[in-house]
Structures are given as C-alpha cells and as structure tokens.
Design an enzyme around this catalytic site. Structure first.
Site, PDB file in Angstrom:
ATOM      1  N   MET A 169       0.947  -1.459   0.168  1.00 55.00           N
ATOM      2  CA  MET A 169       0.077  -0.266   0.330  1.00 55.00           C
ATOM      3  C   MET A 169       0.831   1.372  -0.229  1.00 55.00           C
ATOM      4  O   MET A 169       1.584   1.397   0.789  1.00 55.00           O
ATOM      5  CB  MET A 169      -0.756   0.018   0.947  1.00 55.00           C
ATOM      6  CG  MET A 169      -1.762   1.135   1.309  1.00 55.00           C
ATOM      7  SD  MET A 169      -3.011   0.794   2.460  1.00 55.00           S
ATOM      8  CE  MET A 169      -3.585   2.474   2.888  1.00 55.00           C
TER       9      MET A 169
ATOM     10  N   SER B 246       4.013  -6.222   4.240  1.00 48.73           N
ATOM     11  CA  SER B 246       2.502  -6.038   4.500  1.00 48.73           C
ATOM     12  C   SER B 246       1.574  -6.854   3.844  1.00 48.73           C
ATOM     13  O   SER B 246       1.253  -7.521   3.716  1.00 48.73           O
ATOM     14  CB  SER B 246       2.707  -4.387   4.547  1.00 48.73           C
ATOM     15  OG  SER B 246       1.230  -3.987   4.869  1.00 48.73           O
ATOM     16  N   GLN B 247       0.186  -5.839   3.205  1.00 52.57           N
ATOM     17  CA  GLN B 247      -0.391  -6.586   2.291  1.00 52.57           C
ATOM     18  C   GLN B 247       0.296  -7.426   1.144  1.00 52.57           C
ATOM     19  O   GLN B 247      -0.765  -8.847   1.129  1.00 52.57           O
ATOM     20  CB  GLN B 247      -1.543  -5.613   1.451  1.00 52.57           C
ATOM     21  CG  GLN B 247      -1.046  -4.702   0.289  1.00 52.57           C
ATOM     22  CD  GLN B 247      -2.022  -3.600   0.381  1.00 52.57           C
ATOM     23  OE1 GLN B 247      -2.969  -3.259   0.571  1.00 52.57           O
ATOM     24  NE2 GLN B 247      -2.002  -2.563  -0.886  1.00 52.57           N
TER      25      GLN B 247
ATOM     26  N   ASP C  90       2.979  -1.837  16.393  1.00 54.00           N
ATOM     27  CA  ASP C  90       2.589  -0.725  14.903  1.00 54.00           C
ATOM     28  C   ASP C  90       1.606  -0.695  15.121  1.00 54.00           C
ATOM     29  O   ASP C  90       0.317  -1.049  16.024  1.00 54.00           O
ATOM     30  CB  ASP C  90       2.420  -2.611  13.777  1.00 54.00           C
ATOM     31  CG  ASP C  90       1.944  -2.490  12.731  1.00 54.00           C
ATOM     32  OD1 ASP C  90       1.334  -1.164  12.648  1.00 54.00           O
ATOM     33  OD2 ASP C  90       2.226  -3.565  11.967  1.00 54.00           O
TER      34      ASP C  90
ATOM     35  N   HIS D 298       4.958  -0.814  12.511  1.00 51.62           N
ATOM     36  CA  HIS D 298       4.891  -1.562  10.627  1.00 51.62           C
ATOM     37  C   HIS D 298       6.212  -1.295  10.058  1.00 51.62           C
ATOM     38  O   HIS D 298       6.850   0.006   9.724  1.00 51.62           O
ATOM     39  CB  HIS D 298       3.557  -0.774  10.323  1.00 51.62           C
ATOM     40  CG  HIS D 298       3.546  -1.479   9.013  1.00 51.62           C
ATOM     41  ND1 HIS D 298       3.226  -3.037   9.255  1.00 51.62           N
ATOM     42  CD2 HIS D 298       2.815  -1.161   7.878  1.00 51.62           C
ATOM     43  CE1 HIS D 298       2.213  -3.454   8.281  1.00 51.62           C
ATOM     44  NE2 HIS D 298       2.711  -2.635   7.339  1.00 51.62           N
TER      45      HIS D 298
END
Length: 272
Positions: free
Chosen positions: A1, A75-76, A193, A249
């Site tokens: 993202m 991440s994603q 996070d 994160h």
C-alpha cells in the site's frame, strides 16, 4: 500500500541488501502493471484476485524460478503472496515469509500521514461506510481484506478475497494441500505496530466475534482448530515460525533482517 516494486528507499533497498548478502542470487521484485505509477495505483485500486492471477503468470513464465522460489511479502503483499502459494503451486514456493501481513484482515483505519498518498483518506472513508458493497469489493484493495468482527456473516458473504483464501466460504482442499507444500511459513509481527489494526492479525490472530476489545490467537481460531489451511499441521511439524520485532510497521534494521530472514531462509536459495 503506497509503495512500488523498485522504490530505492524501500523494496528496492531490500532487494539490494539481499543481493549484497547472497552474491549471484536472482531477485524478482514483482510489479503489478506496466509502469511504476500503475504499480503504486494497483496497491489501492484493483481486484486482488486479478493481481494474484497476474503474479502467478509472471512467476510461471520466469525460467529462473522453474525449480522453486522463496517468497517475501511486505504488509498487504504478504497475504497476497500466500494466495499465490495456495492457488498456484507451480512453480513451488519453498519458504513463504510474511513481514507484517494481515492474514485475518484489518478492522481499523490506516494513518494516512504514514503512507503520504492522495488516495489514502478517500479509501479510509469508503472502508468506514461501504466496505462490503460489491463495487467497493471489486475495486478497492483494502476492502478485500477488511474484516468487520461486528458483522462476521456479512464479511464471510461479501468478502471477495480474504474470506476465500481463509476457507471461510467454501472449504477448498487445494488451498490446504498447496500451502502444506511450503517448507517454512514465517510470520513476522511488529510489536509496536500502529498502522495495522489489530496487529494480532500478523500472527493470524484477530478480534473475537461481536466486539473489538478481546482477541483470539491463531491456535484458538476455527481456522486452526479445523485445520482449514494446514497451519496446525505446519506448527506441529515445526514449519510454522513466529517472529516479532520491537518496532512500528515494517520498521526493522538491516542486521535484524539479515540475521533472521536472509541467513535462516534465503541463503543459497532462489528468491522472489
């Protein structure tokens, strides 16, 4: 993202770090689209199922990966690569490494100051009010792993991506069989996070249904108890790894990454 395959300050930097630590290694940094701009946009706007199919085709067409590869998702990208492993067993994934992935989804708005992208605030508003509308599910990436614990039935019925790869719609035995082919599945969680909500999702934990204060662990989940993806088998055989980092994160040092990821799971291996 908000990132791309070749950003010299993020994924491009990681690629160079791996190449430095493993001379001669082949590293493929996946790009979704024909340009860097398209790659960034597709981190927000594109059906994730189509992204997974696009990546499967890239990997299968690459002769350097024909005997297998190690996969790192940030991440994603981590849950997207898990979908690749579950849906596309050829070429085979050797080690699957999830860095801050959201495997049980998210139920919280991202800090748009962190991503610094013009679309972030818009997406945050849409997720709040219309995450499970069909057009939103089809177009907005983050909606496709939005998991509302207050609306579990609606989530399972409407989720176009996450509920499917977690076998919450129809029990697809191929997903389990293919994931069990992976040598090691490494889950990395960031203890501080503030971007991923809840951070427990990075280890397959999540909010208990019907509220947003208490959490269940992977081991307490239906996914694990019924072994819908083979994660219980993987843990019992020592192939499911849980690592954590004291940071926000995706915040880790080069030394930590080299010691805990490169040397343990990538040394002398092909990498994608």
């Amino acid at each position: 993202m908000g990132d791309c395959c070749c950003n010299p300050l993020s994924l491009g930097y990681v690629q160079k770090l791996i190449e430095k630590e493993i001379p001669g290694v082949y590293v493929k940094s996946l790009k979704i689209g024909n340009t860097i701009v398209e790659d960034i946009e597709h981190g927000y706007f594109m059906n994730v199922n189509l992204q997974v199919k696009y990546v499967c085709e890239q990997l299968k067409a690459d002769p350097n990966l024909s005997t297998g590869y190690n996969a790192i998702g940030f991440s994603q990208g981590a849950q997207f690569l898990r979908a690749v492993a579950q849906r596309c067993p050829v070429p085979p994934v050797q080690n699957l490494i999830s860095i801050g992935g959201q495997h049980q989804g998210i139920f919280g708005l991202p800090d748009c100051n962190y991503f610094k992208q013009k679309w972030c605030s818009y997406i945050s508003k849409v997720l709040t009010y219309a995450a499970y509308e069909k057009w939103v599910q089809d177009e907005l990436v983050q909606a496709q792993y939005w998991h509302d614990p207050l609306k579990e039935e609606k989530y399972r019925n409407a989720s176009m991506f996450l509920a499917d790869i977690n076998n919450e719609k129809v029990n697809n035995t191929n997903y389990k069989e293919n994931l069990l082919r992976v040598k090691n599945f490494v889950l990395i969680k960031f203890n501080n996070d503030t971007i991923v909500v809840p951070k427990e999702t990075e280890w397959f934990g999540f909010y208990k249904p019907g509220q947003i204060t208490e959490f269940y662990t992977l081991q307490e989940s239906e996914l694990y108890q019924n072994d819908l993806l083979g994660l219980r088998q993987m843990e019992e055989s020592g192939r499911l790894k849980f690592l954590s980092v004291n940071g926000n994160h995706l915040q880790f040092t080069d030394e930590w990454f080299v010691d805990n990821v490169v040397k343990k799971y990538l040394q002398n291996k092909l990498l994608t």
